[in-house]
Scaffold this motif. Structure first.
Motif, PDB file in Angstrom:
ATOM      1  N   LYS A 160       0.970   2.080  -3.874  1.00  0.00           N
ATOM      2  CA  LYS A 160       0.635   0.943  -3.017  1.00  0.00           C
ATOM      3  C   LYS A 160       1.078  -0.382  -3.633  1.00  0.00           C
ATOM      4  O   LYS A 160       1.390  -1.336  -2.928  1.00  0.00           O
ATOM      5  N   ASN A 161       1.114  -0.418  -4.961  1.00  0.00           N
ATOM      6  CA  ASN A 161       1.520  -1.649  -5.639  1.00  0.00           C
ATOM      7  C   ASN A 161       3.040  -1.748  -5.794  1.00  0.00           C
ATOM      8  O   ASN A 161       3.543  -2.770  -6.251  1.00  0.00           O
ATOM      9  N   LEU A 162       3.735  -0.666  -5.453  1.00  0.00           N
ATOM     10  CA  LEU A 162       5.194  -0.685  -5.511  1.00  0.00           C
ATOM     11  C   LEU A 162       5.738  -1.078  -4.144  1.00  0.00           C
ATOM     12  O   LEU A 162       5.142  -0.776  -3.109  1.00  0.00           O
ATOM     13  N   GLU A 163       6.869  -1.727  -4.139  1.00  0.00           N
ATOM     14  CA  GLU A 163       7.466  -2.171  -2.871  1.00  0.00           C
ATOM     15  C   GLU A 163       8.326  -1.062  -2.271  1.00  0.00           C
ATOM     16  O   GLU A 163       9.494  -1.264  -1.924  1.00  0.00           O
ATOM     17  N   VAL A 164       7.733   0.133  -2.142  1.00  0.00           N
ATOM     18  CA  VAL A 164       8.486   1.273  -1.631  1.00  0.00           C
ATOM     19  C   VAL A 164       7.943   1.694  -0.274  1.00  0.00           C
ATOM     20  O   VAL A 164       6.848   1.321   0.125  1.00  0.00           O
ATOM     21  N   ARG A 165       8.749   2.498   0.426  1.00  0.00           N
ATOM     22  CA  ARG A 165       8.340   3.005   1.725  1.00  0.00           C
ATOM     23  C   ARG A 165       7.230   4.042   1.585  1.00  0.00           C
ATOM     24  O   ARG A 165       7.041   4.629   0.516  1.00  0.00           O
TER      25      ARG A 165
END
Length: 591
Positions: A200-205
């Motif tokens: 959730k803290n990563l800017e991933v899909r």
């Protein structure tokens, strides 16, 4: 009175059978030889470089990291193109050889042509200061992306239930190779479910709706769909990656449950088709007999917490000037990942190289040399040091390893030949406890170095984390040209009593699929769509890993209301060199 036929004379049927057998053996050997040649020309990069590239693919659209990485990569490639493809004064054309002159001269001079601590495979030193700064910024973002992903998966790597499945996989090394497939599938599928809720803290899909699952495929054979190889060539991937829908459908299941989880790890009752396979996995045992328990599997990390080592140094582009003109796009396809087989960085990797042999320069480098001291100055964990030592005892060119590479390439060959709508293939090769990533596209092969799943389990989880977020396009499927794969992989549940939906044909919308490339004339000014018959080959059906894979097939043009007679057409589908002018633009100029 009849005369008996001599026993030594074969019957007509027997002769026909022998001819077919000879043809099969010849074709099998011919394919194997071509695949080995392609493999020997493959480029190499680190496992971390693949992880960074895959993570960059699954960044959310609109995220700051994705936006900046796209900007940086565009600028870097423009600057590199100016260096490698610049117009030479007086020649009026493009010349790659001159751009490579400095590299060739320094290579011929040996180490004398370089500064004391300079890496001859780092082509950015020929670039401008601006290019070097852009590469440095890009590498920093990718390093941070990998570091954050490793932190995110670490709790899962140390979860007790996950470790139990990892131990079960390690115990399977006491037995023969097929005993590893089931525990491996159970481990990967359990991890995938846990990975779906993190990041959730990563800017991933978010995880893709494909909801990928690992599935045992051995011992079922998958018949080639290439017209000339049907009933002659078959493949047996040990484990495949497919969508949840395809896995359930193949086993006659309606939904995933505990029963399905166990079935996925068992021998399949029905074979899969290539359209339903996103990736193939092959296992090989480098030692004789039943195999061995990997050192990491029976001691250190299965009983102690995993720790995240710092990401390996980001690999720069391979020296593109040393590559053939047709191979340059391979290195540029994966930002910052392509690495020549003789690269110093590749040789200093803490992972194992699969079939590289020491070069003259490598033998000359000692622990007290400039490059050697540079490597020793990097702090290593005990696990990393042990991993490197283990790498040294794994046979580099055993027949099993060679066969594994050829088998993986043969799977990619089938995955890229069943339809013109496949851009690339990604396969995994296990040799004992080491895993390699193999990436195939129409212009070459790129392989990672080896990663021990037991010593570097968090990095393996980052790989699964990225693959879980891959779209069909990331797996290499071109939607508008491959509706059969889309149908099998995204198959929706049908209501009870309703017939199964038919697989659609290739139907191209001139506005959506060919926007900007379709030029109407007086004869087809009302045409809105084209139906392509992918089975009606007017040329040879392509069956290759490298090359344009040109397919010329029949087609028909239709008006929106279908009032006029369909216009007979010819459709040419191919995968051109990225740097070449689009053929549609050329035809517009001709018109």
């Amino acid at each position: 009175m009849s005369i008996a036929e001599p026993i030594s004379t074969p019957s007509k049927n027997a002769t026909s059978a022998m001819n077919r057998s000879g043809k099969m053996n010849y074709q099998q050997e011919a394919i194997k030889g071509e695949l080995e040649a392609d493999i020997n020309n493959s480029a190499k990069c680190s496992f971390d470089a693949f992880l960074k590239h895959f993570l960059s693919l699954v960044l959310r659209n609109g995220s700051k990291q994705k936006k900046r990485l796209d900007e940086l990569q565009t600028e870097i490639e423009e600057l590199q193109s100016q260096r490698y493809y610049k117009n030479l004064a007086g020649n009026g054309g493009l010349n790659v050889e001159t751009a490579a002159a400095d590299v060739t001269e320094n290579t011929e001079m040996g180490d004398q042509g370089f500064a004391r601590n300079e890496d001859p495979d780092d082509d950015t030193r020929f670039g401008s200061e601006k290019e070097k700064e852009l590469v440095k910024e890009r590498d920093f973002i990718l390093d941070e992306l990998l570091r954050n992903a490793l932190d995110a998966v670490l709790p899962i790597a140390n979860d007790l239930k996950v470790k139990e499945k990892l131990k079960a996989f390690a115990k399977a090394f006491l037995e023969k190779e097929p005993s590893r497939y089931g525990p491996y599938v159970l481990l990967c599928n359990d991890v995938l479910k846990r990975l779906a809720t993190i990041g959730k803290n990563l800017e991933v899909r978010k995880p893709d709706p494909l909801n990928i699952r690992f599935r045992r495929s051995d011992p079922k054979s998958i018949i080639s769909q290439f017209a000339g190889m049907k009933n002659i060539v078959d493949r047996k991937p040990d484990v495949i990656i497919t969508s949840l829908a395809a896995a359930l459908h193949a086993d006659g299941l309606k939904e995933e449950n505990k029963e399905a989880e166990e079935i996925f790890s068992e021998k399949p009752e029905e074979k899969f088709e290539w359209e339903a396979i996103l990736s193939s996995g092959e296992f090989k045992v480098s030692t004789s007999g039943a195999g061995r328990i990997p050192e990491g599997g029976k001691s250190v990390h299965l009983d102690k917490p995993f720790e995240n080592g710092s990401p390996r140094k980001m690999l720069s582009h391979a020296s593109l000037a040393n590559l053939d003109h047709e191979d340059i796009r391979v290195a540029k396809t994966m930002p910052g990942t392509a690495e020549g087989s003789g690269s110093k960085r590749a040789r200093e990797s803490e992972h194992v190289g699969e079939h590289s042999s020491p070069t003259k320069k490598q033998r000359k480098l000692g622990p007290e040399s400039a490059s050697g001291s540079k490597l020793n100055s990097v702090q290593e964990s005990a696990a990393d040091r042990n991993s490197r030592m283990q790498a040294n005892i794994i046979p580099k060119n055993t027949q099993e390893a060679i066969n594994g590479r050829v088998q993986c390439a043969s799977y990619a060959l089938e995955m890229m030949s069943y339809s013109a709508g496949v851009h690339h293939a990604i396969n995994l090769l296990f040799t004992d406890d080491y895993i390699w990533i193999w990436y195939y596209d129409r212009q070459g092969i790129l392989q990672s170095d080896g990663l021990s799943i037991f010593w570097n389990f968090p990095r393996f989880l980052v790989l699964l984390f990225a693959l879980q977020r891959f779209t069909l396009e990331d797996w290499g499927v071109i939607r508008c040209l491959n509706p059969k794969a889309v149908h099998r992989l995204e198959k929706k549940k049908t209501r009870k009593g309703k017939a199964e939906p038919t697989i659609p044909e290739v139907n191209l919308d001139l506005q959506q699929d060919l926007s900007g490339m379709w030029v109407r004339d007086d004869q087809n000014n009302n045409m809105t769509s084209i139906e392509v018959n992918m089975k009606e080959f007017l040329s040879h059906q392509p069956h290759c890993l490298a090359g344009r894979a040109t397919s010329v097939v029949g087609a028909k043009g239709y008006t929106e209301d279908g009032s006029s007679v369909p216009t007979p057409m010819v459709c040419k589908i191919y995968h051109p060199e990225l740097q070449r002018r689009h053929e549609g633009l050329t035809l517009q100029v001709v018109r």
